[in-house]
Motif scaffolding. Sequence first.
Motif, PDB file in Angstrom:
ATOM      1  N   HIS A 111       0.829  -1.214   0.000  1.00 20.56           N
ATOM      2  CA  HIS A 111       0.000   0.000   0.000  1.00 20.56           C
ATOM      3  C   HIS A 111       0.859   1.258   0.000  1.00 20.56           C
ATOM      4  CE1 HIS A 111      -3.482  -2.504   0.507  1.00 20.56           C
ATOM      5  NE2 HIS A 111      -2.866  -3.117   1.502  1.00 20.56           N
ATOM      6  N   ALA A 112       1.845   1.271  -0.865  1.00 20.86           N
ATOM      7  CA  ALA A 112       2.746   2.421  -0.978  1.00 20.86           C
ATOM      8  C   ALA A 112       2.003   3.560  -1.687  1.00 20.86           C
ATOM      9  CB  ALA A 112       4.002   2.022  -1.737  1.00 20.86           C
ATOM     10  N   TRP A 114       2.255   6.655  -1.875  1.00 18.73           N
ATOM     11  CA  TRP A 114       3.029   7.720  -2.496  1.00 18.73           C
ATOM     12  C   TRP A 114       3.400   7.405  -3.947  1.00 18.73           C
ATOM     13  CZ3 TRP A 114       4.275   4.833   1.723  1.00 18.73           C
ATOM     14  CH2 TRP A 114       5.248   3.853   1.535  1.00 18.73           C
ATOM     15  N   THR A 115       3.202   6.152  -4.372  1.00 12.66           N
ATOM     16  CA  THR A 115       3.497   5.783  -5.764  1.00 12.66           C
ATOM     17  C   THR A 115       2.267   5.882  -6.660  1.00 12.66           C
ATOM     18  OG1 THR A 115       3.065   3.419  -5.419  1.00 12.66           O
ATOM     19  CG2 THR A 115       5.317   4.215  -4.990  1.00 12.66           C
ATOM     20  N   PHE A 116       1.116   6.267  -6.094  1.00 14.09           N
ATOM     21  CA  PHE A 116      -0.138   6.364  -6.842  1.00 14.09           C
ATOM     22  C   PHE A 116      -0.502   7.823  -7.077  1.00 14.09           C
ATOM     23  CE2 PHE A 116      -0.218   2.215  -4.919  1.00 14.09           C
ATOM     24  CZ  PHE A 116      -0.871   1.409  -5.838  1.00 14.09           C
ATOM     25  N   GLU A 117      -1.480   8.012  -7.944  1.00 11.61           N
ATOM     26  CA  GLU A 117      -1.985   9.354  -8.237  1.00 11.61           C
ATOM     27  C   GLU A 117      -3.493   9.393  -8.018  1.00 11.61           C
ATOM     28  OE1 GLU A 117      -0.110  11.979  -9.036  1.00 11.61           O
ATOM     29  OE2 GLU A 117       1.712  10.775  -9.008  1.00 11.61           O
ATOM     30  N   ASP A 120      -6.720   6.779  -6.595  1.00 13.19           N
ATOM     31  CA  ASP A 120      -5.997   5.583  -6.150  1.00 13.19           C
ATOM     32  C   ASP A 120      -5.046   5.917  -4.998  1.00 13.19           C
ATOM     33  OD1 ASP A 120      -7.204   3.799  -7.879  1.00 13.19           O
ATOM     34  OD2 ASP A 120      -5.684   4.062  -9.444  1.00 13.19           O
ATOM     35  N   ARG A 121      -4.432   7.077  -5.055  1.00 17.14           N
ATOM     36  CA  ARG A 121      -3.548   7.498  -3.963  1.00 17.14           C
ATOM     37  C   ARG A 121      -4.339   7.659  -2.669  1.00 17.14           C
ATOM     38  NH1 ARG A 121       0.891  11.913  -4.767  1.00 17.14           N
ATOM     39  NH2 ARG A 121       2.363  10.702  -3.595  1.00 17.14           N
ATOM     40  N   GLN A 124      -5.295   4.172  -1.337  1.00 20.37           N
ATOM     41  CA  GLN A 124      -4.133   3.482  -0.768  1.00 20.37           C
ATOM     42  C   GLN A 124      -3.700   4.137   0.546  1.00 20.37           C
ATOM     43  OE1 GLN A 124      -2.708   0.619  -1.674  1.00 20.37           O
ATOM     44  NE2 GLN A 124      -4.159   0.391  -3.356  1.00 20.37           N
TER      45      GLN A 124
END
Length: 151
Positions: A111-112, A114-117, A120-121, A124
């Motif tokens: 559930h990282a 910070w890697t989503f936008e 989805d961010r 997560q």
Amino acid sequence: MSGTVSRLSGQPSDDGAPAPIAAILDWPGLGPLARLALASPYAVSGLAKLLDFGGATAEAAGLGLGSPALVAAAVIVTQLGGSALFLTRRWCWLGAGLLAGFTVVATLIAHAFWTFEGLDRARQAATFLEHLAIVGGFAAAAALTHRRRAS
């Protein structure tokens, strides 16, 4: 007036909890039941992975983890062993530490946020924070079990 006397008299306890709530909080079965609730997702997941080791291995591989069979075995041992220890009063602290540590690592991997936008961010991040709350629950349960055992 002591907490016990005030609860028996129907008056609020020393900490301000109404008598019915204080009675629930003082119920000896509450701690084990709460620990069972916290451990159940881990125990069920560990058992499911044990019964479908190929699926557990595929899940580890899907997350990009090296040595997926070894990772799957370690996850199963951690989930089942940690749950069993967490349900005891004597080793609750160890089970809580194992499950909390596992949760932190698994959350950082799966559930990282910070890697989503975008949306989805946000999703997560919410899941990340929910898992962080579970870690807090393990710490609280272990602390309360330790204090109850020491008294």
